[in-house]
Design an enzyme around this catalytic site. Structure first.
Site, PDB file in Angstrom:
ATOM      1  N   GLU A  61       0.886  -1.133   0.065  1.00  0.00           N
ATOM      2  CA  GLU A  61       0.043  -0.051  -0.233  1.00  0.00           C
ATOM      3  C   GLU A  61       0.962   1.309  -0.024  1.00  0.00           C
ATOM      4  OE1 GLU A  61      -2.741  -0.071   3.159  1.00  0.00           O
ATOM      5  OE2 GLU A  61      -3.620   1.904   2.622  1.00  0.00           O
ATOM      6  N   ARG A 306       5.253 -13.528   9.866  1.00  0.00           N
ATOM      7  CA  ARG A 306       5.924 -12.328   9.695  1.00  0.00           C
ATOM      8  C   ARG A 306       7.364 -12.332  10.290  1.00  0.00           C
ATOM      9  NH1 ARG A 306       4.253  -7.035   9.739  1.00  0.00           N
ATOM     10  NH2 ARG A 306       2.327  -7.014   9.007  1.00  0.00           N
ATOM     11  N   LYS A 316       4.783   0.592  10.492  1.00  0.00           N
ATOM     12  CA  LYS A 316       5.085   1.674   9.670  1.00  0.00           C
ATOM     13  C   LYS A 316       4.487   2.985  10.763  1.00  0.00           C
ATOM     14  CE  LYS A 316       3.580   0.202   5.363  1.00  0.00           C
ATOM     15  NZ  LYS A 316       2.363   0.173   4.445  1.00  0.00           N
TER      16      LYS A 316
HETATM   17  P1  ATP Z   1       2.888  -2.305   8.312  1.00  0.00           P
HETATM   18  O1  ATP Z   1       2.080  -3.426   9.274  1.00  0.00           O
HETATM   19  O2  ATP Z   1       4.214  -1.944   8.726  1.00  0.00           O
HETATM   20  O3  ATP Z   1       2.074  -1.003   7.990  1.00  0.00           O
HETATM   21  P2  ATP Z   1       1.742  -3.438   6.196  1.00  0.00           P
HETATM   22  O4  ATP Z   1       1.732  -4.868   6.193  1.00  0.00           O
HETATM   23  O5  ATP Z   1       0.586  -2.892   6.320  1.00  0.00           O
HETATM   24  O6  ATP Z   1       2.871  -3.092   6.949  1.00  0.00           O
HETATM   25  P3  ATP Z   1       1.623  -3.360   3.127  1.00  0.00           P
HETATM   26  O7  ATP Z   1       2.356  -2.273   2.180  1.00  0.00           O
HETATM   27  O8  ATP Z   1       0.456  -3.762   3.225  1.00  0.00           O
HETATM   28  O9  ATP Z   1       2.339  -2.878   4.676  1.00  0.00           O
HETATM   29  O10 ATP Z   1       2.676  -4.581   3.200  1.00  0.00           O
HETATM   30  C1  ATP Z   1       2.940  -5.291   1.905  1.00  0.00           C
HETATM   31  C2  ATP Z   1       3.000  -6.626   2.048  1.00  0.00           C
HETATM   32  O11 ATP Z   1       4.276  -6.763   2.901  1.00  0.00           O
HETATM   33  C3  ATP Z   1       2.023  -7.478   2.558  1.00  0.00           C
HETATM   34  O12 ATP Z   1       1.866  -8.588   1.778  1.00  0.00           O
HETATM   35  C4  ATP Z   1       2.607  -7.702   3.928  1.00  0.00           C
HETATM   36  O13 ATP Z   1       1.969  -8.902   4.551  1.00  0.00           O
HETATM   37  C5  ATP Z   1       4.242  -7.794   3.928  1.00  0.00           C
HETATM   38  N1  ATP Z   1       4.770  -7.377   4.912  1.00  0.00           N
HETATM   39  C6  ATP Z   1       4.757  -6.321   5.892  1.00  0.00           C
HETATM   40  N2  ATP Z   1       5.387  -6.524   6.914  1.00  0.00           N
HETATM   41  C7  ATP Z   1       6.009  -7.754   6.901  1.00  0.00           C
HETATM   42  C8  ATP Z   1       6.887  -8.495   7.568  1.00  0.00           C
HETATM   43  N3  ATP Z   1       7.240  -7.841   8.936  1.00  0.00           N
HETATM   44  N4  ATP Z   1       7.433  -9.757   7.359  1.00  0.00           N
HETATM   45  C9  ATP Z   1       6.968 -10.323   6.184  1.00  0.00           C
HETATM   46  N5  ATP Z   1       5.889  -9.423   5.519  1.00  0.00           N
HETATM   47  C10 ATP Z   1       5.550  -8.531   5.763  1.00  0.00           C
HETATM   48 MG    MG Z   2      -1.154  -3.874   5.019  1.00  0.00          MG
END
Ligand code: ATP
Ligand code: MG
Length: 604
Positions: A61, A306, A316
């Site tokens: 995103e 994760r 984030k």
């Molecule tokens: P945050 O929780 O930091 O806001 P998010 O998952 O909301 O991260 P996205 O931009 O939606 O952020 O993430 C893109 C992809 O990265 C998603 O498929 C998410 O599952 C993966 N991702 C995010 N953080 C991790 C992590 N710590 N380990 C593995 N994959 C991750």
């Molecule tokens: Mg997300």
């Protein structure tokens, strides 16, 4: 695809790899067709047999900077696609108009490229925006309404929450749940046409208000939100919910394996319900045959754990707090676990990929020790980084017999050192020794502790790649602080000359000459937090900030480093790995960031 080559070593446990291997063998996805671009069933049916064995995607995103957790997901998806002759799409999941910005889109593109991945395959660029599918998503919503699978609910948000029930109580039906298809269609079109206020009503799936899985209790599909969208502008005042949009994005793009993190596990039944509902053909009451909107086989969602790294936070929201509260100097501060920060700190993309590879994929969230990344980093730098000498905490060393030995105080003794001890092809570095030298303050002790073999009165050491010197004493200021270390140079001891080893010494120290050293700003970075799990439990990560996470010092580096380019990496002998800062470094004003030390310090 121009991706990193496949590593030869045995791969760590990765259940996704095993699964894909089996499915490829069984030809589960072999019949799919590909219309050349994302699209519905008809679009793909008119295309060719999909040349990609599997299709995966990384779907960020664009609402913030990528961090090391994202790197895990990027390397997993792009890596699996590479290994199975597939393709990985970069897709911006930009269905939420309020939080998304072009700045983030650009930064994400840059960092995925930096990691070494590409979405250009045979002159097709697989970079997609979920917002380009808004038309299809709308059409799919009308289709669900026509099939009696969705309805417009005019309950208030509180009422909807209250009637959803909880883990022990089933939900109750909305009074709007049984309105007619025609009525629903009319209302939904009014929503689209801007005839209702934000939040006045939502489109909901009609599944089962008593389902044990709360996500199946008629989840919302569309909401009214008057907001400007970075891609579609003011075209829409209704926007799809993430849980509705994401499966459709996958299906339109012919994704085979939709890999996500564990928190989406409970969403999987809805993912399947939605895609099946759109792919099925049905005969309506009026005899019309509708459906078949999506190609089969449909994408399947798979969840993995994760990645959490010790001493790092990867939310984030919390990273944004560090920036907004000026605890760090921006998203690319070298102490940040953002990819922009890690790049500026001097991490190599290879080491980040190695860490991602080494941590495999499992069905549970994992805590990985930071040393896994640090070791991968040092292993990579060890083979690549040119060596150099630098003095970080300088004190002058005066060679008092220089003129006597060489006939002139102006004499300079040329010295050479390999750029890299294991890579003679990288050539050598040149510098010279003179009577005035900079050495590390702690390489001298007026009264040596037991086991101290460096400079103290009466002891001899070798100036690395230079000559042997014998310490004779020191000068001090009124406070007793050493201002100059005094020594004599021992003739005929220059490194690499015959007989140079005749003078036996126990210690070798690094140095630079005052006549040719280059003054440099050195930024000595350390971990940002003092606790391994900075945001564990109720703890406020602000309470465990490391007060010494950066130390700025003015030191000296050897003359060749006047030519260093931004992002050039070096091993400063005895000190660790350093990189020329990609923002502030300039040849006449060198700035080096400490990437990491020579040995693991994360286990401590
Ligand atoms: P945050 O929780 O930091 O806001 P998010 O998952 O909301 O991260 P996205 O931009 O939606 O952020 O993430 C893109 C992809 O990265 C998603 O498929 C998410 O599952 C993966 N991702 C995010 N953080 C991790 C992590 N710590 N380990 C593995 N994959 C991750
Ligand atoms: Mg997300």
């Amino acid at each position: 695809m121009s991706a990193p080559t496949k590593p030869e070593a045995a791969k760590p446990a990765n259940f996704l790899r095993t699964l894909i291997e089996r499915e490829v063998q069984e030809g589960v996805y072999a019949q799919r067709r590909w219309g050349g671009t994302p699209g519905d069933a008809a679009h793909h049916a008119a295309g060719i047999a999909d040349p990609a064995t599997v299709r995966l995607r990384f779907p960020p995103e664009p609402n913030g900077y990528l961090h090391v957790g994202h790197a895990k997901s990027i390397c997993l998806n792009f890596g699996l696609a590479r290994d199975f002759g597939g393709v990985c799409h970069l897709r911006f999941d930009d269905t939420n108009p309020e939080k998304e910005e072009q700045e983030y889109v650009d930064a994400i593109v840059e960092m995925v490229h930096w990691l070494g991945w590409s979405w250009d395959v045979n002159s097709t660029t697989h970079l997609y925006y979920a917002s380009n599918y808004f038309d299809f998503m709308y059409r799919a919503a009308e289709h669900l309404i026509e099939c009696g699978l969705a309805y417009v609910d005019e309950q208030s948000a509180e009422a909807m929450r209250a009637t959803r029930g909880d883990f022990t109580t089933p939900g109750t039906d909305s009074p709007w749940r049984s309105r007619s298809v025609a009525e629903n269609l009319a209302r939904f079109r009014e929503m689209r046409d801007g005839l209702h206020a934000d939040g006045a009503m939502v489109l909901r799936a009609k599944i089962d208000m008593a389902s044990p899985n709360i996500n199946l209790r008629d989840p919302a599909l569309y909401r009214i939100k008057r907001a400007h969208h970075h891609n579609t502008g003011d075209t829409w005042c209704i926007y799809p919910m993430y849980t509705y949009a994401h499966p459709i994005e996958d299906a339109l793009e012919n994704i085979t394996h939709s890999i996500c993190t564990l928190e989406f596990e409970d969403q999987r039944p809805f993912y399947d319900w939605l895609l099946n509902s759109l792919a099925e053909t049905r005969t309506l009451a009026d005899g019309r045959v509708v459906g078949g909107l999506l190609q089969r086989p449909l994408p399947k969602q798979h969840e993995f754990g994760r990645l959490n790294l010790t001493y790092v936070i990867t939310s984030k929201r919390k990273l944004k707090a560090l920036v907004d509260e000026k605890i760090v100097n921006g998203w690319d501060d070298p102490r940040m676990p953002t990819l922009a920060g890690m790049r500026r700190r001097g991490y190599t993309p290879e080491s980040v990929r190695k860490m991602a590879e080494d941590t495999g994929a499992s069905k549970t969230n994992i805590w990985v020790d930071y040393s896994v990344l640090d070791i991968a980093l040092r292993d990579d730098l060890e083979g690549k980084a040119a060596r150099a000498m630098a003095v970080i905490d300088p004190v002058p060393l005066k060679l008092t017999n220089w003129a006597e030995v060489f006939g002139s105080a102006e004499h300079r003794e040329p010295c050479h050192a390999p750029a890299h001890p294991q890579h003679p092809e990288l050539g050598s570095r040149d510098f010279s020794l003179g009577p005035a030298v900079w050495i590390e303050r702690d390489d001298f002790a007026e009264v040596p502790a037991k086991g101290f073999f460096r400079l103290f009165p009466g002891n001899k050491v070798r100036l690395k790649y230079g000559m042997v010197v014998e310490c004779t004493g020191c000068d001090k200021d009124a406070d007793g602080r050493v201002t100059t270390v005094l020594a004599t140079v021992v003739p005929d001891t220059k490194s690499g000359t015959p007989g140079a080893d005749a003078a036996k010494v126990k210690g070798t120290i690094t140095w630079v000459s005052q006549h040719d050293a280059v003054p440099a700003e050195l930024r000595l970075y350390d971990r940002l937090f003092t606790e391994a799990q900075p945001d564990a439990g109720d703890r406020d990560f602000r309470d465990v900030l490391n007060p010494a996470s950066v130390k700025l010092v003015h030191g000296y580096v050897e003359p060749a480093l006047a030519q260093a380019q931004r992002e050039d990496r070096f091993q400063f002998e005895r000190h660790g790995y350093f990189v020329a800062d990609r923002v502030d470094h300039a040849p006449d004003q060198p700035v080096f960031n400490r990437i990491t030390g020579l040995r693991d310090s994360w286990g401590k």
